[in-house]
Design a protein around this motif. Structure first.
Motif, PDB file in Angstrom:
ATOM      1  N   ARG A 372       3.008 -10.880  -4.406  1.00 10.70           N
ATOM      2  CA  ARG A 372       4.351 -10.724  -4.970  1.00 10.70           C
ATOM      3  C   ARG A 372       5.447 -11.258  -4.047  1.00 10.70           C
ATOM      4  NH1 ARG A 372       8.494 -11.375  -6.443  1.00 10.70           N
ATOM      5  NH2 ARG A 372       9.972 -10.052  -7.560  1.00 10.70           N
ATOM      6  N   TRP A 373       5.501 -10.805  -2.793  1.00 11.19           N
ATOM      7  CA  TRP A 373       6.570 -11.204  -1.885  1.00 11.19           C
ATOM      8  C   TRP A 373       5.990 -12.015  -0.734  1.00 11.19           C
ATOM      9  CZ3 TRP A 373       6.355  -5.538  -2.514  1.00 11.19           C
ATOM     10  CH2 TRP A 373       7.069  -5.116  -3.637  1.00 11.19           C
ATOM     11  N   PRO A 374       6.810 -12.814  -0.061  1.00 10.35           N
ATOM     12  CA  PRO A 374       6.286 -13.625   1.027  1.00 10.35           C
ATOM     13  C   PRO A 374       5.524 -12.799   2.059  1.00 10.35           C
ATOM     14  CG  PRO A 374       8.520 -14.317   0.499  1.00 10.35           C
ATOM     15  CD  PRO A 374       8.247 -13.068  -0.295  1.00 10.35           C
ATOM     16  N   ASN A 375       4.259 -13.146   2.245  1.00  4.84           N
ATOM     17  CA  ASN A 375       3.412 -12.528   3.277  1.00  4.84           C
ATOM     18  C   ASN A 375       3.334 -11.014   3.152  1.00  4.84           C
ATOM     19  OD1 ASN A 375       3.129 -15.125   4.254  1.00  4.84           O
ATOM     20  ND2 ASN A 375       4.613 -14.866   5.889  1.00  4.84           N
ATOM     21  N   ASP A 376       3.350 -10.491   1.912  1.00  6.75           N
ATOM     22  CA  ASP A 376       3.356  -9.045   1.718  1.00  6.75           C
ATOM     23  C   ASP A 376       2.144  -8.367   2.352  1.00  6.75           C
ATOM     24  OD1 ASP A 376       1.741 -10.246  -0.237  1.00  6.75           O
ATOM     25  OD2 ASP A 376       3.008  -9.595  -1.906  1.00  6.75           O
ATOM     26  N   ALA A 377       0.951  -8.835   2.031  1.00  5.90           N
ATOM     27  CA  ALA A 377      -0.243  -8.208   2.594  1.00  5.90           C
ATOM     28  C   ALA A 377      -0.360  -8.467   4.099  1.00  5.90           C
ATOM     29  CB  ALA A 377      -1.489  -8.710   1.881  1.00  5.90           C
ATOM     30  N   ARG A 378       0.083  -9.615   4.521  1.00  4.12           N
ATOM     31  CA  ARG A 378       0.037  -9.960   5.947  1.00  4.12           C
ATOM     32  C   ARG A 378       0.940  -9.012   6.755  1.00  4.12           C
ATOM     33  NH1 ARG A 378       1.687 -16.050   7.910  1.00  4.12           N
ATOM     34  NH2 ARG A 378       1.072 -15.917  10.102  1.00  4.12           N
ATOM     35  N   LEU A 379       2.120  -8.732   6.240  1.00  6.94           N
ATOM     36  CA  LEU A 379       3.013  -7.781   6.899  1.00  6.94           C
ATOM     37  C   LEU A 379       2.386  -6.393   6.955  1.00  6.94           C
ATOM     38  CD1 LEU A 379       6.429  -8.812   5.303  1.00  6.94           C
ATOM     39  CD2 LEU A 379       5.912  -8.852   7.749  1.00  6.94           C
ATOM     40  N   SER A 380       1.772  -5.991   5.849  1.00  8.45           N
ATOM     41  CA  SER A 380       1.169  -4.654   5.795  1.00  8.45           C
ATOM     42  C   SER A 380       0.026  -4.524   6.799  1.00  8.45           C
ATOM     43  CB  SER A 380       0.670  -4.370   4.375  1.00  8.45           C
ATOM     44  OG  SER A 380       1.751  -4.340   3.465  1.00  8.45           O
ATOM     45  N   GLN A 381      -0.785  -5.547   6.914  1.00  2.76           N
ATOM     46  CA  GLN A 381      -1.889  -5.518   7.883  1.00  2.76           C
ATOM     47  C   GLN A 381      -1.352  -5.389   9.304  1.00  2.76           C
ATOM     48  OE1 GLN A 381      -5.037  -5.261   7.425  1.00  2.76           O
ATOM     49  NE2 GLN A 381      -5.474  -5.974   5.337  1.00  2.76           N
ATOM     50  N   GLN A 395      -5.280   2.433   6.900  1.00  2.00           N
ATOM     51  CA  GLN A 395      -6.075   1.485   6.125  1.00  2.00           C
ATOM     52  C   GLN A 395      -5.156   0.810   5.115  1.00  2.00           C
ATOM     53  OE1 GLN A 395      -9.421   3.279   4.184  1.00  2.00           O
ATOM     54  NE2 GLN A 395      -9.683   1.592   2.726  1.00  2.00           N
ATOM     55  N   VAL A 396      -5.366  -0.470   4.873  1.00  2.62           N
ATOM     56  CA  VAL A 396      -4.534  -1.215   3.924  1.00  2.62           C
ATOM     57  C   VAL A 396      -5.283  -1.383   2.611  1.00  2.62           C
ATOM     58  CG1 VAL A 396      -3.408  -3.433   3.436  1.00  2.62           C
ATOM     59  CG2 VAL A 396      -3.252  -2.413   5.722  1.00  2.62           C
ATOM     60  N   ASP A 397      -4.613  -1.058   1.529  1.00  9.04           N
ATOM     61  CA  ASP A 397      -5.148  -1.271   0.179  1.00  9.04           C
ATOM     62  C   ASP A 397      -4.300  -2.349  -0.474  1.00  9.04           C
ATOM     63  OD1 ASP A 397      -6.371  -1.138  -2.264  1.00  9.04           O
ATOM     64  OD2 ASP A 397      -5.607   0.848  -2.809  1.00  9.04           O
ATOM     65  N   ALA A 398      -4.775  -3.585  -0.406  1.00 10.41           N
ATOM     66  CA  ALA A 398      -4.038  -4.725  -0.956  1.00 10.41           C
ATOM     67  C   ALA A 398      -4.558  -5.039  -2.354  1.00 10.41           C
ATOM     68  CB  ALA A 398      -4.186  -5.944  -0.050  1.00 10.41           C
ATOM     69  N   GLN A 411       3.194   7.436  -8.793  1.00 11.83           N
ATOM     70  CA  GLN A 411       3.245   8.046  -7.452  1.00 11.83           C
ATOM     71  C   GLN A 411       1.840   8.247  -6.870  1.00 11.83           C
ATOM     72  OE1 GLN A 411       5.419   9.878  -9.971  1.00 11.83           O
ATOM     73  NE2 GLN A 411       6.650   8.104  -9.458  1.00 11.83           N
ATOM     74  N   GLU A 412       1.039   7.199  -6.902  1.00 10.92           N
ATOM     75  CA  GLU A 412      -0.326   7.277  -6.382  1.00 10.92           C
ATOM     76  C   GLU A 412      -0.459   6.729  -4.969  1.00 10.92           C
ATOM     77  OE1 GLU A 412      -3.030   5.496  -9.150  1.00 10.92           O
ATOM     78  OE2 GLU A 412      -2.524   6.874 -10.779  1.00 10.92           O
ATOM     79  N   HIS A 413       0.629   6.272  -4.377  1.00 10.68           N
ATOM     80  CA  HIS A 413       0.569   5.702  -3.032  1.00 10.68           C
ATOM     81  C   HIS A 413       1.135   6.683  -2.006  1.00 10.68           C
ATOM     82  CE1 HIS A 413      -0.458   2.063  -5.040  1.00 10.68           C
ATOM     83  NE2 HIS A 413       0.757   1.726  -5.407  1.00 10.68           N
ATOM     84  N   ALA A 414       0.426   6.879  -0.909  1.00 10.81           N
ATOM     85  CA  ALA A 414       0.956   7.697   0.184  1.00 10.81           C
ATOM     86  C   ALA A 414       2.091   6.965   0.894  1.00 10.81           C
ATOM     87  CB  ALA A 414      -0.147   8.018   1.179  1.00 10.81           C
ATOM     88  N   MET A 415       1.869   5.698   1.122  1.00  7.74           N
ATOM     89  CA  MET A 415       2.850   4.830   1.771  1.00  7.74           C
ATOM     90  C   MET A 415       2.693   3.466   1.118  1.00  7.74           C
ATOM     91  SD  MET A 415       5.187   4.537   4.287  1.00  7.74           S
ATOM     92  CE  MET A 415       4.841   5.864   5.456  1.00  7.74           C
ATOM     93  N   GLN A 416       3.810   2.800   0.841  1.00  7.79           N
ATOM     94  CA  GLN A 416       3.712   1.513   0.168  1.00  7.79           C
ATOM     95  C   GLN A 416       4.726   0.538   0.717  1.00  7.79           C
ATOM     96  OE1 GLN A 416       5.580   1.611  -3.975  1.00  7.79           O
ATOM     97  NE2 GLN A 416       5.276   3.787  -3.587  1.00  7.79           N
ATOM     98  N   LEU A 417       4.357  -0.724   0.674  1.00  8.73           N
ATOM     99  CA  LEU A 417       5.300  -1.784   0.997  1.00  8.73           C
ATOM    100  C   LEU A 417       6.194  -2.004  -0.214  1.00  8.73           C
ATOM    101  CD1 LEU A 417       5.848  -3.967   3.298  1.00  8.73           C
ATOM    102  CD2 LEU A 417       4.788  -5.572   1.685  1.00  8.73           C
TER     103      LEU A 417
END
Length: 525
Positions: A372-381, A395-398, A411-417
C-alpha cells in the motif's frame, strides 16, 4: 513477396515501443495501489479519491499545493460566523446531459455520512452542518452548528453526485457505471476490480478541455513491475517510485522524475479497544497480559525511544523521507517547529519498560500491509528488530492491503502500521479522522480503527475547528501537536516524499496529497 513485406511490417511494428503504438491522445498510468470502489463516498482512501477527482467535482477544489479554489461553487463567502453562502456554477451538466443544481448538493450531503458498511467514510467533513438552505437552483446557504472556518476546506473532500442517478444506489452500482454519473472531466468507461480503470474524456465538461481522449489507470502493486512497465513504455507515468530505483530513474535520459514534500505521514497505532486483558499481547511464555500495556504512556514512550528514525530514513527509505513527531510537513498550517522526534535511546526505553512493570518486556505482532505505502513492510520489519532489541519481541504479519483493511476495521491488530495524507493541508484533518474519539453521531474518528480516545485532544479539535481567526486557530493546532507529541497516542515515524516518473514528452504537476490525476499531466510544450 507480399507475405514477406507483411511479415517484415509486423516485426517492425512489434519492435516499436508500446507508447508509439498508442494514440497520441491517450494516457496510461501505473498506480501503486488499487482502487477498491468507484463509489465516491464509501471509503476515504487515496486511490479511490484520486479516481473520484476524474469523474466527479466538488464545490471547492484544491490545487497541487493543497490550496483551495472555487469549483462547482464559483464563489463562496461567510455571511456570518455560522452561515456560508455558496453560489453554484451555472450551465454545468451531468455526464448524461441533465443540469446540475443545488438539489444535487443537498442529496450529496444526505448520502455521504450514511453509506452502509463504510470502512472509513466522509461524514466527518460534514459534521459541522446543521442544515442546508436552498435559496434558488444555484445558491445555497449552509448553516453550521457553531463557527466553522474550515467548511470550504472540508467540502473540498466531498464529491458531488447526481440525485437522479444515485438515489438508492449501492457501491456496486457505481462499480458497474450505472450510478457513476458525474460532472467531472472524465466519464467511467470500465472498472475492472484488481486490474484497472478506464476513463473517457467528457467533451461537455464545463472546465478546461482535457488533452487525453482516453485514460487507463493500471494497478501495478509490485514495485519492480511498475518500474519495468515504465521502462518498457507500457505506461506513460508511474507513481510511488520504489526508493531503490529512484536514483537510477533520475539518471535515465528518456524519463523525468518529479517529487514534492508529502502530506502523508507514517505512524504506528497501538490497540486501544481493549482496556483489560488482551489476547493480542502476551508475556514471553505466550500468556495473554492481564491489562493492555499500551494504555500506559511509559510503554508508548519506550517503544518510541527504541526506534532509530534516522536509520529508517537512510536504510528503509533510501533517504526519501524525513523523521518526524507530527503529521504535516514543514510550513503546513499547524506545523509546530518546536516539536522534534523522540531521541533514539534504547537504554532509556528499557528503563521505562521496567518502570511500567515489564522488566522482561513482552511479545506482540506488528500488522502491516505489504503493497500500500512506500516500503510499508520494510519499515515494519526494521521497527520490529529495534523493538526486539529492548525486549519487546515483535513478529511482523505482512499482508496485502485488501486483507489488512477488514482486520483493521474489526480491531484485530495489537499494533499496526498506518499512514495518513491530510487532504486539507491543515492540522485538523488527521486529528479529526485518526485521533479523535470514534463517534458515529458526532461524525468524528471515522478512520480511528484503534479506538483511541482522549478528551483533551477532542477539546483542542473542537476549539480549533470553531476559531474563525487564522492566527488563533493555528496556535491551537500547534498546541494540539505538542500535546500529541507528549502523549504519543500513535508513534510517529516519518513524513514521505511523493515521487513520480514519466516519459519525456510529458509534463507533470506533482501533488502534495500524492494523488495521481490525468488533469495534472499534459503534453510537453
Amino acid at each position: 513477396m507480399p507475405r514477406l513485406r507483411h511479415a517484415a511490417f509486423a516485426l517492425l511494428f512489434a519492435a516499436l515501443p508500446a507508447a508509439a503504438q498508442r494514440p497520441a491522445d491517450t494516457l496510461v498510468v501505473g498506480n501503486a495501489a488499487a482502487v477498491t470502489t468507484v463509489d465516491p463516498h464509501y471509503h476515504n482512501l487515496g486511490p479511490n479519491n484520486a479516481l473520484g477527482q476524474h469523474i466527479f467535482d466538488r464545490l471547492v477544489e484544491r490545487d497541487s499545493r493543497a490550496r483551495p479554489h472555487p469549483s462547482l461553487a464559483e464563489s463562496y463567502r461567510a455571511v456570518s460566523d455560522t452561515v456560508w453562502e455558496f453560489r453554484l456554477r451555472q450551465g454545468v451538466t451531468w455526464h448524461d446531459g441533465r443540469p446540475f443544481t443545488a438539489d444535487d448538493v443537498v442529496f450529496t450531503f444526505e448520502r455521504a455520512p450514511n453509506v452502509p458498511n463504510s470502512p472509513g467514510g466522509f461524514g466527518g467533513f460534514l459534521r459541522s452542518i446543521a442544515r442546508t438552505e436552498v435559496v434558488d437552483a444555484h445558491t445555497l446557504r449552509i448553516h453550521t452548528r457553531q463557527p466553522h472556518p474550515l467548511l470550504p476546506l472540508d467540502l473540498a473532500s466531498v464529491n458531488i453526485i447526481a440525485r437522479h442517478a444515485a438515489e438508492g444506489a449501492q457501491p456496486e452500482d457505481y462499480n458497474s457505471g450505472r450510478a457513476s454519473v458525474g460532472t467531472g472531466p472524465y466519464r467511467l468507461a470500465a472498472y475492472r476490480s484488481g486490474d484497472r480503470v478506464e476513463l473517457a474524456r467528457n467533451d461537455a465538461y464545463w472546465g478546461e478541455r482535457e488533452p487525453w481522449s482516453r485514460v487507463t489507470l493500471r494497478f501495478l502493486l509490485n514495485d519492480g513491475a511498475r518500474t519495468a512497465a515504465l521502462l518498457a513504455d507500457d505506461v506513460d507515468l508511474i507513481e510511488q517510485i520504489p526508493t531503490t530505483d529512484l536514483a537510477r530513474l533520475k539518471r535515465e535520459p528518456k524519463l523525468v522524475v518529479t517529487e514534492i514534500a508529502s502530506l502523508r505521514t507514517v505512524f504506528l497505532s497501538p490497540d486501544y479497544s481493549r482496556s483489560g486483558a488482551t489476547p493480542l499481547v502476551t508475556d514471553n511464555a505466550g500468556t495473554p497480559l492481564p491489562r493492555n500495556p499500551f494504555l500506559d504512556p511509559r510503554v508508548r514512550k519506550a517503544l518510541s525511544q527504541a526506534i532509530n528514525r534516522d536509520a529508517l530514513v537512510e536504510r528503509a527509505m533510501d533517504g526519501a523521507a524525513e523523521a518526524t513527531a507530527q503529521w504535516l510537513p514543514r510550513g503546513a498550517f499547524g506545523y509546530n517547529p518546536e516539536v522534534r522526534p523522540a531521541p533514539f535511546d534504547p537504554d532509556a526505553a528499557r528503563r521505562l519498560l521496567a518502570e511500567a512493570g515489564y522488566p522482561e518486556g513482552f511479545r506482540l505482532t506488528l500488522a502491516t500491509p505489504n503493497d500500500r505505502w512506500p516500503n510499508d513492510a520494510r519499515l515494519s520489519q526494521a521497527v520490529a528488530q529495534m523493538w526486539t532489541r529492548i525486549g519487546v519481541r515483535t513478529q511482523v504479519d505482512a499482508m496485502p492491503f485488501a486483507a489488512f483493511v477488514p482486520r483493521r476495521t474489526r480491531q484485530e491488530h495489537a499494533m499496526q502500521l498506518g499512514a495518513w495524507g491530510s487532504s486539507t493541508g491543515e492540522a485538523s484533518n488527521y486529528l479529526l479522522a485518526i485521533v479523535s474519539t470514534y463517534d458515529r453521531a458526532k461524525l468524528t474518528g471515522a478512520s480511528n480503527m484503534t479506538r483511541h480516545s482522549d478528551p483533551v485532544i477532542d477539546d483542542l479539535l473542537a476549539r480549533g475547528a470553531a476559531s474563525m481567526d487564522d492566527e488563533a486557530r493555528e496556535a491551537i493546532w500547534r498546541e494540539a501537536v505538542a500535546t500529541y507529541a507528549r502523549q504519543e497516542p500513535m508513534i510517529q515515524l516519518l513524513q514521505y516524499v511523493n515521487t513520480w516518473a514519466h516519459r519525456r514528452g510529458l509534463k507533470h504537476d506533482p501533488r502534495m496529497d500524492e494523488r495521481t490525476i490525468a488533469m495534472g499531466v499534459r503534453p510537453a510544450d
